[in-house]
Design a protein around this motif. Structure first.
Motif, PDB file in Angstrom:
ATOM      1  N   GLY A 122       0.814  -1.213   0.000  1.00 46.62           N
ATOM      2  CA  GLY A 122       0.000   0.000   0.000  1.00 46.62           C
ATOM      3  C   GLY A 122       0.844   1.258   0.000  1.00 46.62           C
ATOM      4  N   GLY A 123       1.929   1.253   0.759  1.00 43.43           N
ATOM      5  CA  GLY A 123       2.801   2.417   0.799  1.00 43.43           C
ATOM      6  C   GLY A 123       3.463   2.675  -0.538  1.00 43.43           C
ATOM      7  N   ILE A 124       3.922   1.613  -1.198  1.00 43.57           N
ATOM      8  CA  ILE A 124       4.534   1.779  -2.524  1.00 43.57           C
ATOM      9  C   ILE A 124       3.531   2.399  -3.491  1.00 43.57           C
ATOM     10  N   ALA A 125       2.295   1.914  -3.443  1.00 36.60           N
ATOM     11  CA  ALA A 125       1.273   2.440  -4.348  1.00 36.60           C
ATOM     12  C   ALA A 125       1.086   3.940  -4.146  1.00 36.60           C
ATOM     13  N   GLN A 126       1.049   4.366  -2.903  1.00 31.97           N
ATOM     14  CA  GLN A 126       0.876   5.801  -2.653  1.00 31.97           C
ATOM     15  C   GLN A 126       2.099   6.595  -3.095  1.00 31.97           C
ATOM     16  N   GLY A 127       3.283   6.035  -2.865  1.00 32.50           N
ATOM     17  CA  GLY A 127       4.494   6.727  -3.292  1.00 32.50           C
ATOM     18  C   GLY A 127       4.609   6.833  -4.791  1.00 32.50           C
ATOM     19  N   VAL A 128       4.245   5.779  -5.506  1.00 35.92           N
ATOM     20  CA  VAL A 128       4.252   5.820  -6.973  1.00 35.92           C
ATOM     21  C   VAL A 128       3.211   6.824  -7.465  1.00 35.92           C
ATOM     22  N   GLY A 129       2.078   6.879  -6.778  1.00 40.73           N
ATOM     23  CA  GLY A 129       1.066   7.865  -7.147  1.00 40.73           C
ATOM     24  C   GLY A 129       1.617   9.276  -7.091  1.00 40.73           C
ATOM     25  N   GLN A 130       2.356   9.589  -6.030  1.00 40.69           N
ATOM     26  CA  GLN A 130       2.955  10.915  -5.949  1.00 40.69           C
ATOM     27  C   GLN A 130       3.967  11.134  -7.068  1.00 40.69           C
ATOM     28  N   ALA A 131       4.775  10.122  -7.343  1.00 43.08           N
ATOM     29  CA  ALA A 131       5.849  10.273  -8.320  1.00 43.08           C
ATOM     30  C   ALA A 131       5.323  10.476  -9.738  1.00 43.08           C
ATOM     31  N   LEU A 132       4.231   9.804 -10.100  1.00 40.99           N
ATOM     32  CA  LEU A 132       3.817   9.768 -11.502  1.00 40.99           C
ATOM     33  C   LEU A 132       2.527  10.519 -11.831  1.00 40.99           C
ATOM     34  N   MET A 133       1.649  10.746 -10.849  1.00 40.71           N
ATOM     35  CA  MET A 133       0.350  11.269 -11.265  1.00 40.71           C
ATOM     36  C   MET A 133      -0.345  12.202 -10.295  1.00 40.71           C
ATOM     37  N   GLU A 134      -0.128  12.122  -9.007  1.00 46.22           N
ATOM     38  CA  GLU A 134      -0.939  12.885  -8.054  1.00 46.22           C
ATOM     39  C   GLU A 134      -0.383  14.291  -7.823  1.00 46.22           C
ATOM     40  N   ARG A 135      -1.281  15.272  -7.825  1.00 41.25           N
ATOM     41  CA  ARG A 135      -0.903  16.650  -7.489  1.00 41.25           C
ATOM     42  C   ARG A 135      -2.159  17.469  -7.253  1.00 41.25           C
ATOM     43  N   VAL A 136      -2.252  18.069  -6.069  1.00 41.06           N
ATOM     44  CA  VAL A 136      -3.311  19.037  -5.799  1.00 41.06           C
ATOM     45  C   VAL A 136      -2.882  20.369  -6.404  1.00 41.06           C
ATOM     46  N   ALA A 137      -3.780  20.995  -7.179  1.00 40.28           N
ATOM     47  CA  ALA A 137      -3.441  22.240  -7.859  1.00 40.28           C
ATOM     48  C   ALA A 137      -4.527  23.285  -7.637  1.00 40.28           C
ATOM     49  N   TYR A 138      -4.088  24.533  -7.457  1.00 36.85           N
ATOM     50  CA  TYR A 138      -4.974  25.689  -7.357  1.00 36.85           C
ATOM     51  C   TYR A 138      -4.666  26.645  -8.503  1.00 36.85           C
ATOM     52  N   ASP A 139      -5.674  27.408  -8.922  1.00 39.06           N
ATOM     53  CA  ASP A 139      -5.398  28.434  -9.926  1.00 39.06           C
ATOM     54  C   ASP A 139      -4.975  29.723  -9.232  1.00 39.06           C
ATOM     55  N   GLY A 140      -4.781  30.770 -10.031  1.00 44.65           N
ATOM     56  CA  GLY A 140      -4.256  32.017  -9.498  1.00 44.65           C
ATOM     57  C   GLY A 140      -5.176  32.719  -8.523  1.00 44.65           C
ATOM     58  N   GLU A 141      -6.465  32.352  -8.509  1.00 42.29           N
ATOM     59  CA  GLU A 141      -7.411  32.953  -7.576  1.00 42.29           C
ATOM     60  C   GLU A 141      -7.687  32.058  -6.376  1.00 42.29           C
TER      61      GLU A 141
END
Length: 791
Positions: free
Chosen positions: A683-702
């Motif tokens: 489970g930990g590897i899966a979460q770490g790979v998620g961060q490395a390859l695909m996961e990102r919280v993003a906000y716009d300029g506002e």
């Protein structure tokens, strides 16, 4: 293994709790209903930063089925305090951190999209939503500062008056002069710039809460999805001021995952408990997934520059780090310790680095609060260390495995320059085993074969270390922690010999009902199905510190061992009287008390019965009953470590990355149940790979969240992984009686640098950031093709 047999430590026992989970018999907070309950819906700010001019609740209060409409001013009028941060950090000049107020319902100002403006309570959730739409809120929109890069800039909008330049603290650790001297004599300097991307925790079960008030007893009960119900009760009592602790019960029933996000005390459960008294009804709230993206505490979000000083042979001389850490709009419960004492203290990694100096600025932005997420500071430290060591190896023309081997710590205990004293380990053993399992020597041939197929193949190493079982209490207290970090346990032996274990640890997927029972079964020589583990209820367990930081085994189970020691000691006294023998002659083995050198003895259940019958021993010397409790405060952190190897292929035509082989070799000390441990690693590897390859919280300029659903926030699936190959080495931890180190966060810590190091190897560049999406990888691969064509 059969649950009706004694289960030794180290046996791969199937989880006892899984039957109710997979058959739909779990008892989660949302499964519960209280007589007469009403439903809460929170009106949330649509703006990242705004003043609340007015809130007109009249129309909403008259809507069908509405029980009550409450605002921050109602909370303030009742004298309730705001949410707190429980770890004090001082800036390098000695001044305390500048924490702005964090009301459970905003009073004058909202500071991120999703901030809590008001709560509507109605007979049904849909009626509450309808009424919320009738609330008239007048906002004065203010400039928003969602971007960490400009939050401290001159002229940036001020988020909290208490924190000039939006800076919570400017902290340091280490010896600046020693590091400067190391760089002065360095033959080579490696530099790296890193963004550790913001993540959403996404547990399977969203948060939920039910607040209830009993006017007869003047007491509150809160059912909630918490990793530490006792700390929730403490904060709600001592700091929020909801009720005295003896008038507040907190129950955390089955909890479906947490990953750190359910450690904290949030606005919603605070408001539900308070509102139950205000409206005279139980109040229930269940988080929707969209709300979770907005308001659950996020993780990571660091911007870092690292510099490594090395001699001509690749020996590390010094390490300099400057990090800016995003705290979001408010300081969450443990936010301040994550980028400081859980991060900078691990910057030595597995390496004998003579001098380290780290500076951390913690900064407010108009985004959701940031706090602990699986690993909490340790993944951020490991990513920086393992990336810069790998980059240094490439620059110096040294094999990355050899680079690590040259710098390993080899003698223990080892005092690092950044507080931690590593007590035991064998890092070379983990590396050697991982390289063998990965066929590291055969990689060049596999790379050549991939090239013939038009693919780019890379291999990456990650030699991680983490600090788990955070303690001792005196140490963390000296570093600013507002609580001790011991654990409690009580072992109750019933007259028929079955056992109840009450623990202050809390399970939200780790399998405590199995592993804790397995320990008791092995120790007392009774079948595992005769052991029941009780947790998550402040009226049953006296006090406990919950589960996070891989502490349940090393700290929680050690408390159980201490209680079992007391049970055995008393049982021997009882057995001695019954068998008319000297207490010193009583031996206990395989569930049987016997007189040494004879065949006279009693089974554990017989002694248990005699403990309660109490006919055959003098109660003036031995109290009837067989129940013992203990508190355990460790003497040191534990230090799990290991080596993960990622081998992957990149398709340069599409930018897709396929992980083709994953090796995980970990040293967790004593392993109670290898099946559960391996699951934690997966489970930990899966979460770490998620961060490395695909996961990102993003906000716009506002400050609007643009990754507010699974349509925009990608998480890994089973098809993204090969079958993991898991191996283990073992050095026992000397600071707890079981020799355990902890396993819950290892994969999430080790995986991101392993993936990015492998991508850097495949693409021939160190300039690659997380998440390495197909678009990003494609652009790098195409630039590589263009560069090679030009050459």
């Amino acid at each position: 293994m059969n649950a009706s047999t004694v289960t030794p430590i180290g046996a791969p026992v199937r989880r006892k709790e899984d039957k109710r989970f997979i058959t739909g018999k779990g008892r989660y907070t949302d499964d519960l209903s209280r007589p007469g309950q009403a439903h809460a819906y929170f009106l949330r700010s649509p703006y990242a930063h705004a003043r609340i001019r007015t809130i007109d609740t009249a129309a909403a209060a008259e809507m069908p089925g509405v029980v009550g409409v409450l605002t921050g001013r109602d909370l303030a009028q009742d004298g309730l305090g705001g949410l707190i941060c429980g770890w004090m950090i001082n800036s390098k000049d000695g001044s305390p951190m500048r924490a702005g107020a964090h009301p459970a319902l905003a009073v004058d100002t909202v500071r991120y999209v999703g901030d809590h403006v008001a709560v509507v309570i109605a007979e049904t959730l849909n009626l509450a939503k309808d009424a919320a739409a009738a609330l008239a809120v007048e906002y004065e929109v203010l400039p928003a500062v969602p971007d960490l890069a400009v939050a401290q800039a001159q002229g940036a909008a001020q988020i909290h008056e208490a924190a000039p330049n939006n800076t919570v603290f400017e902290w340091e650790l280490g010896d600046r002069a020693a590091v400067e001297a190391a760089f002065a004599q360095a033959a080579h300097v490696t530099e790296i710039d890193i963004v550790n991307n913001r993540l959403a925790p996404n547990p399977m079960e969203p948060r939920a809460a039910i607040g209830e008030y009993d006017a007869g007893d003047e007491a509150y009960t809160l059912w909630t999805t918490s990793q530490n119900p006792h700390v929730a009760r403490l904060v709600l009592s001592a700091f929020v001021g909801l009720a005295p602790e003896n008038k507040l019960r907190v129950i955390a029933p089955d909890v479906g995952g947490g990953f750190g996000s359910k450690i904290f005390i949030y606005a919603e459960e605070t408001v539900c408990a308070w509102a139950a008294k205000k409206v005279g009804r139980p109040v229930k709230w269940t988080c929707e997934r969209g709300e979770a993206f907005l308001c659950d505490a996020h993780g990571r979000d660091h911007v870092t520059k690292g510099r490594l000083a090395l001699d001509a042979q690749g020996k590390i001389l010094g390490f300099q780090v400057k990090t800016i850490a995003n705290m979001g709009a408010y300081l969450s419960t443990f936010a301040s310790c994550v980028p400081t004492y859980l991060y900078a203290t691990l910057l030595s990694g597995q390496y004998a680095i003579p001098a380290i100096y780290c500076e951390v600025d913690a900064v407010y932005t108009n985004t959701a609060p940031v706090d602990a997420y699986r690993g909490a500071g340790r993944p951020e430290a490991t990513f920086l260390v393992e990336r810069i060591v790998d980059k240094a190896a490439r620059e110096l023309g040294i094999d990355p495995a050899e680079m690590r081997r040259r710098n390993f710590i080899t003698a223990f205990p080892h005092q690092t320059p950044v507080i931690m004293c590593y007590d035991a380990g064998d890092y070379a053993a983990s590396l050697d085993k991982a390289l063998e399992m990965a066929d590291y020597a055969g990689f060049p041939a596999r790379r050549a074969e991939a090239e013939r197929r038009g693919k780019l193949r890379g291999i990456g190493l990650s030699n991680y270390i983490e600090a788990c079982g955070i303690a001792p209490s005196a140490a963390v207290g000296s570093l600013g922690a507002g609580v001790g970090l011991w654990e409690s346990a009580e072992v109750r032996v019933n007259p028929t010999g079955n056992v109840e274990v009450l623990t202050g640890s809390h399970s939200h997927g780790q399998g405590h009902e199995t592993t804790f029972a397995q320990l008791v079964s092995a120790r007392l020589g009774i079948p595992i199905d005769q052991v029941t583990v009780i947790h998550g209820d402040t009226d049953k367990v006296q006090f406990g510190m919950g589960t996070y930081g891989s502490r349940s085994g090393a700290v929680g189970m050690s408390a159980i061992v201490k209680a079992l020691d007391k049970v055995e000691a008393k049982a021997k006294k009882i057995a001695a009287h019954i068998l008319e023998a000297s207490e010193g002659d009583i031996e206990f083995k395989d569930g049987r008390f016997s007189v040494a050198g004879t065949d006279r003895g009693l089974a554990f259940a017989e002694v248990a019965l005699n403990a309660y019958v109490a006919h055959k021993f003098p109660t003036s010397e031995i109290e009837p009953g067989l129940k013992e409790g203990a508190f355990y405060d460790p003497t040191n952190f534990t230090f799990p470590a290991g080596c993960h190897v990622c081998e992957l292929e990149v398709d340069p035509e599409t930018g897709t990355t396929e992980i083709v082989n994953w090796i995980a070799v970990d040293d967790f000390g004593t392993v109670i149940n290898p099946m559960i441990v391996e699951g934690q690693v997966h489970g930990g590897i899966a979460q770490g790979v998620g961060q490395a390859l695909m996961e990102r919280v993003a906000y716009d300029g506002e400050g609007q969240l643009v990754t507010g659903s699974y349509m925009d926030y990608q998480m890994p699936r089973a098809e993204d992984f090969p079958a993991f190959k898991v191996g283990m080495t073992e050095t026992r931890c000397p600071s707890n009686p079981l020799g355990m180190k902890g396993c819950g966060e290892a994969g999430a810590i080790a995986a991101p640098p392993a993936v990015i190091n492998a991508l850097a190897d495949a693409l021939g560049t160190q300039d690659i950031s997380m998440p390495a999406t197909p678009a990003k990888v494609w652009a790098i691969a195409q630039a590589r093709v263009t560069r090679q064509a030009a050459e």
